[in-house]
Design a protein around this motif. Structure first.
Motif, PDB file in Angstrom:
ATOM      1  N   ASN A 139      -0.777 -60.078  -3.809  1.00 18.56           N
ATOM      2  CA  ASN A 139      -2.163 -60.353  -3.473  1.00 18.56           C
ATOM      3  C   ASN A 139      -2.520 -61.779  -3.893  1.00 18.56           C
ATOM      4  N   GLU A 140      -2.812 -62.629  -2.940  1.00 15.33           N
ATOM      5  CA  GLU A 140      -3.112 -64.033  -3.227  1.00 15.33           C
ATOM      6  C   GLU A 140      -4.444 -64.205  -3.958  1.00 15.33           C
ATOM      7  N   ASP A 141      -5.316 -63.200  -3.912  1.00 14.00           N
ATOM      8  CA  ASP A 141      -6.604 -63.286  -4.590  1.00 14.00           C
ATOM      9  C   ASP A 141      -6.502 -62.953  -6.080  1.00 14.00           C
TER      10      ASP A 141
ATOM     11  N   VAL B 219      -1.336 -64.158  -9.912  1.00 14.36           N
ATOM     12  CA  VAL B 219      -0.492 -64.628  -8.804  1.00 14.36           C
ATOM     13  C   VAL B 219      -0.864 -66.061  -8.452  1.00 14.36           C
ATOM     14  N   GLN B 220      -2.147 -66.328  -8.379  1.00 11.23           N
ATOM     15  CA  GLN B 220      -2.599 -67.684  -8.061  1.00 11.23           C
ATOM     16  C   GLN B 220      -2.180 -68.671  -9.144  1.00 11.23           C
TER      17      GLN B 220
ATOM     18  N   GLU C 115       5.024 -60.258  -1.243  1.00 10.74           N
ATOM     19  CA  GLU C 115       3.729 -60.367  -0.577  1.00 10.74           C
ATOM     20  C   GLU C 115       2.607 -59.955  -1.535  1.00 10.74           C
TER      21      GLU C 115
ATOM     22  N   SER D  93       6.703 -63.749  -5.852  1.00  9.08           N
ATOM     23  CA  SER D  93       5.350 -63.380  -5.424  1.00  9.08           C
ATOM     24  C   SER D  93       5.210 -63.530  -3.911  1.00  9.08           C
ATOM     25  N   TYR D  94       5.906 -64.508  -3.345  1.00  6.67           N
ATOM     26  CA  TYR D  94       5.923 -64.620  -1.881  1.00  6.67           C
ATOM     27  C   TYR D  94       6.762 -63.513  -1.264  1.00  6.67           C
TER      28      TYR D  94
ATOM     29  N   ARG E 154       1.582 -69.369  -8.815  1.00  3.95           N
ATOM     30  CA  ARG E 154       1.843 -70.224  -7.652  1.00  3.95           C
ATOM     31  C   ARG E 154       1.362 -71.657  -7.893  1.00  3.95           C
TER      32      ARG E 154
END
Length: 134
Positions: A70-72, A76-77, A68, A64-65, A80
């Motif tokens: 979407n951190e929102d 993905v959140q 790149e 996911s890093y 992580r």
């Protein structure tokens, strides 16, 4: 003579009865041994599956890093956050084993540290599985 034959038959009957009783004890111990073997096998498989799952979570977080992502995004959140929980403390991205500083430093740091954590989980899982399995 008839008494000898009757005595021999009685002895044979007694021997058969004794064999059945002693064989029953062997059957019970074999059944217990089989049950213990199955339980150890199930535990070993479970340990291996847990370690592989944790390694996959760390690998997904590293990718996911790298991609790149979407951190929102909630998924993905979540990945992580799970990786941050299971990174063993040694491979934490806040205090990494090796940190990179160039423009893609965050990606390289995540790939390096989470990659090593994946390998550690897989090695530990395999070793534990071999120790537990009969």
């Amino acid at each position: 003579m008839a008494d000898d034959k009757a005595a021999d038959q009685a002895d044979k009957q007694t021997d058969k009865h004794a064999d059945r009783q002693s064989g029953g004890g062997t059957d019970r111990s074999a059944a217990r041994s089989l049950a213990a073997t199955r339980a150890r096998d199930t535990i070993a498989r479970t340990v291996w599956i847990v370690c592989v799952t944790l390694a996959l979570v760390l690998a997904a977080a590293a990718f996911s890093y790298a991609l790149e992502a979407n951190e929102d995004n909630g998924l993905v959140q979540a990945v992580r956050d799970l990786a941050n929980t299971f990174d063993l403390g040694f491979f934490d991205l806040d205090n990494p084993v090796k940190a990179f500083d160039d423009p893609n430093g965050a990606v390289k740091t995540a790939l390096f540290n989470y990659g090593i954590a994946c390998v550690v989980y897989l090695m530990a899982g395999r070793i534990l599985e071999r120790l537990i399995r009969p």
